[in-house]
Structures are given as structure tokens and as C-alpha cells.
Design a protein around this motif. Structure first.
Motif, short mmCIF file in Angstrom:
data_model
loop_
_atom_site.label_atom_id
_atom_site.label_comp_id
_atom_site.label_asym_id
_atom_site.label_seq_id
_atom_site.Cartn_x
_atom_site.Cartn_y
_atom_site.Cartn_z
N TYR A 20 0.73 -1.18 -0.03
CA TYR A 20 0.10 0.28 -0.04
C TYR A 20 0.75 1.25 0.08
O TYR A 20 0.47 2.37 -0.42
N MET A 24 -1.05 3.66 -3.05
CA MET A 24 -1.60 5.20 -2.53
C MET A 24 -0.80 6.07 -3.21
O MET A 24 0.43 5.99 -3.01
N ASP A 30 -4.78 4.88 -8.19
CA ASP A 30 -5.38 5.72 -7.18
C ASP A 30 -5.89 6.98 -8.05
O ASP A 30 -5.51 7.83 -8.80
N SER A 57 -10.70 0.49 -3.39
CA SER A 57 -9.93 0.75 -2.39
C SER A 57 -9.50 -0.33 -1.56
O SER A 57 -8.31 -0.18 -0.95
N LEU A 60 -5.67 -0.98 -2.40
CA LEU A 60 -4.77 -0.44 -1.87
C LEU A 60 -4.87 0.29 -0.45
O LEU A 60 -4.02 1.10 -0.10
N ASN A 61 -5.68 -0.16 0.21
CA ASN A 61 -6.09 0.43 1.61
C ASN A 61 -4.83 -0.46 2.29
O ASN A 61 -4.02 -1.39 2.17
N ARG A 163 -2.58 -9.96 0.38
CA ARG A 163 -3.93 -9.28 0.34
C ARG A 163 -5.04 -9.97 -0.10
O ARG A 163 -4.97 -10.53 -1.33
N SER A 165 -8.28 -8.73 -1.33
CA SER A 165 -9.19 -7.63 -1.60
C SER A 165 -10.56 -8.21 -2.15
O SER A 165 -10.71 -8.95 -2.27
#
Length: 363
Positions: A20, A24, A30, A57, A60-61, A163, A165
Motif C-alpha cells: 500500500y 497509494m 489511485d 480501495s 490499496l488500503n 492481500r 481484496s
């Protein structure tokens, strides 16, 4: 058909938890929004990352899995939002969850969204939790369980050090369906509404060719807290006066669309430490290579780190019944990369301020 304005989630840094940092503020994935200068922040503008990629999001959070307080959901139901009570939403949380700790009264273990414990520990975060316990704040091993109050450690939306997602959890398995088409680089311009019914969408393919899609059954907007109301307004649903000023034909006067936005502002407090932190560990190229190798071989170490490690959900006083402040505890600081630091980020759980109200005033 699923339309996504951004690209596919091909970038390997999306799937590495610590990635991330790279995702970000990266305009390829983004939207890179910034707030307007705010008088309450001494005129400053703040970055507001929003995902422009499959998974939105959630690609990439900071991976932190926080449901919220049961009392908040019940309050929404009491305000007239049918179907939003804790009794209503808990079965949905459980049905979608694949909890590493197993199934119980508050968690599911057969769903698509993987939730796991941290694969990283740091003594300085353990010391913070112990100090909070010594100060009288209870240890809470599950802030998504019976109660949120207490201190402990975050859980992540991750699976075996990678991750998880919404694209990984829900879309990837569905890609095998013959009746699903995914189109990336498709910027939706508006929802087509005929006789009061959403019949399709208009979109730009790769930013050039305008296309029209007709829906036999329904149109679902899933574009986040900024883009979903924006699309409604572009489609003629919003404050009639504002729409007319921008040359948009009014389909329905709905003045609350695009207003009353709330967010939880964080204060960033950085403290220098005598104990080593991640800032010290990543100084040398040798250590960086060692960290990368540990992740490649074992899916462990600093590269599995989420936005924060330890947390606390606390009450600021006896005047409140449930936690009204949250702490993020991070064993590093990007603000002081050359020094050993720990960072605390307190934020309110229920912000009182919001965007423009129906009358047009700020609150």
C-alpha cells in the motif's frame, strides 16, 4: 457486465500487504483526490486516496478489518434505515468471512473474504499494549466480537501473507462464470434513466469511445463514497438547482445526494525510541534483501505488515457508553525515516462534522 475505470489488479505490489506504500498516491491505480483547503485545518488540503483498479480501495488500503460497533448499526436502524441493525448485518458479515481463528458466534469460516492475524510482532507494540493494560484499559483479543472496547492487535483482510481484496475474494472466483464480462478502462459517465427506471449506463471505453449498455434487470453503483454520488448527480439525481447550474437535466430532485459526507480525521503523533523499530531495520540494503527473502520464502516478516499493528478502542470519559476514539499504533514512521520511531494515530469513531447539509451550510 462489470465496468471498472482503472486497470486490472495485475501489479504485484497490490497483493503484497506492505505494498500500500507504493499503491497509494500512484495515479495508475489511485484517483489521487485531494480535499479543498479546510479552515478547520488551518487552510490545508489533505490527500484522499481512492482505488481506481479492480477491487477498488480494497486493493490499496491498509488491510485492517474493522466492522464497527453494534450500537452504531442499531442507531442507523432506529433512524429509519430498515435492514441495518446489528441483528440484520451480523449474519452477512459471518456469511462472507473466512476467519483464520475459526467459526463462532461472531465470525464465519466458510466465506470468501479471508481474515487473519498479524504475521508480524514488534516488542515496542507489545509494550504499548502492556502499558495500556497497566493503566486500566482491558485487553481485547477480538474487537470485532462481543465488544469493541479495549486494546489489542489488528486483524487483516489477508490470506497466507497476501492481500485479500474484494477482487481476490469475490470477483476472481466469479470470473469463471460464462455470464460475467469484466471491462477495464471503462469510465462510466452516467446512468441512463427512462420513465423513472435505470435502464443502462453510458461510458467511455479507454477514455475515447463512448458506449451505451442496456440492462435487462438492474444497474448497481459501487463506486465509493465520492464517485457513486457524483454519478447520481451526473445522471440527474441530486439538488435540482445545483444540477441546472451545471447544465444537467433534472431527473429527480434529491438534495441530500452528494452531501453529509463524514470521515474520521487522524492526528499523527511521532515519538523517537531507544528501542529499534522498522525504521532501523530497513536502513541497509542487506536488511532490505533479508526482509524480501523472508517474505518470498515464508510469507512472513515486515512485508506482511498492514497500516497498523496494535490498536485500542477507548472511551474518552464516562460521558460516553461505547468507544469514541480509536488508536493506530505503528512501529515505524515515514515522517522520520532515518530515526527509530513509533507512531500513534488517534481518530474519532463517530465524527460530528460532515459535508454540506441539505440547507447548504457546512457543519
Amino acid at each position: 457486465m462489470l465496468l471498472e475505470a482503472g486497470p486490472t489488479d495485475w501489479n504485484p505490489w497490490i497483493h503484497i500487504p506492505v505494498g500500500y506504500f507504493r499503491m497509494m498516491h500512484n495515479p495508475s491505480v489511485d484517483w489521487c483526490y485531494r480535499t479543498e483547503p479546510d479552515p478547520g485545518l488551518n487552510g490545508r488540503s489533505l490527500d484522499w486516496p481512492r482505488g481506481k483498479v479492480l477491487g477498488g480501495s480494497s486493493s490499496l488500503n491498509g488491510l485492517l478489518y474493522v466492522r464497527g460497533q453494534s450500537q452504531d448499526y442499531d442507531r442507523w436502524a432506529q433512524m429509519g434505515n430498515a435492514g441495518w441493525s446489528w441483528e440484520d448485518v451480523l449474519p452477512l458479515f459471518k456469511r462472507s468471512e473466512n476467519q483464520e481463528r475459526g467459526e463462532d458466534e461472531y465470525h464465519g469460516a466458510k466465506g470468501e473474504l479471508s481474515v487473519s492475524n498479524m504475521r508480524l510482532q514488534r516488542p515496542i507494540c507489545d509494550a504499548w499494549v502492556a502499558a495500556a493494560n497497566a493503566a486500566g484499559y482491558p485487553f481485547n483479543p477480538d474487537y470485532n466480537g462481543a465488544t469493541q472496547e479495549g486494546v489489542g492487535y489488528f486483524q487483516l483482510t489477508a490470506r497466507k501473507g497476501r492481500r485479500c481484496s474484494s477482487a481476490v475474494a469475490f470477483l476472481k472466483p466469479a470470473r469463471k462464470r460464462p455470464n460475467l464480462i469484466v471491462v477495464t478502462g471503462a469510465l462510466v459517465q452516467k446512468v441512463v434513466i427512462e420513465d423513472g427506471r435505470a435502464t443502462g449506463v453510458s461510458y467511455l471505453a479507454r477514455g475515447e469511445t463512448e458506449a451505451l449498455l442496456t440492462a435487462r434487470r438492474e444497474v448497481i453503483l459501487s463506486s465509493g463514497a465520492i464517485n457513486s454520488p457524483q454519478l447520481l448527480m451526473l445522471s440527474g439525481i441530486g439538488d435540482a438547482e445545483q444540477l441546472k447550474k451545471n447544465g444537467i437535466d433534472v431527473v429527480r430532485h434529491s438534495p441530500d445526494v452528494g452531501r453529509n459526507l463524514q470521515d474520521h480525521l487522524q492526528a499523527r503523533l511521532v515519538f523517537k525510541c531507544n528501542e529499534p523499530t522498522l525504521n532501523d531495520e530497513v536502513r541497509s540494503i542487506f536488511n532490505q534483501a533479508r526482509i524480501a527473502l523472508k517474505y518470498a520464502l515464508f510469507r512472513a516478516g515486515p512485508m506482511t505488515m498492514a497500516a497498523s499493528l496494535a490498536t485500542g478502542f477507548l472511551r474518552t470519559g464516562d460521558h460516553v457508553e461505547t468507544p469514541d476514539i480509536q488508536f493506530h499504533v505503528q512501529p515505524w514512521s515515514a515522517d522520520s525515516p532515518g530515526e527509530g520511531c513509533i507512531r500513534f494515530r488517534p481518530s474519532p469513531c463517530r465524527s460530528a462534522s460532515c459535508g454540506r447539509k441539505a440547507g447548504g451550510d457546512r457543519a
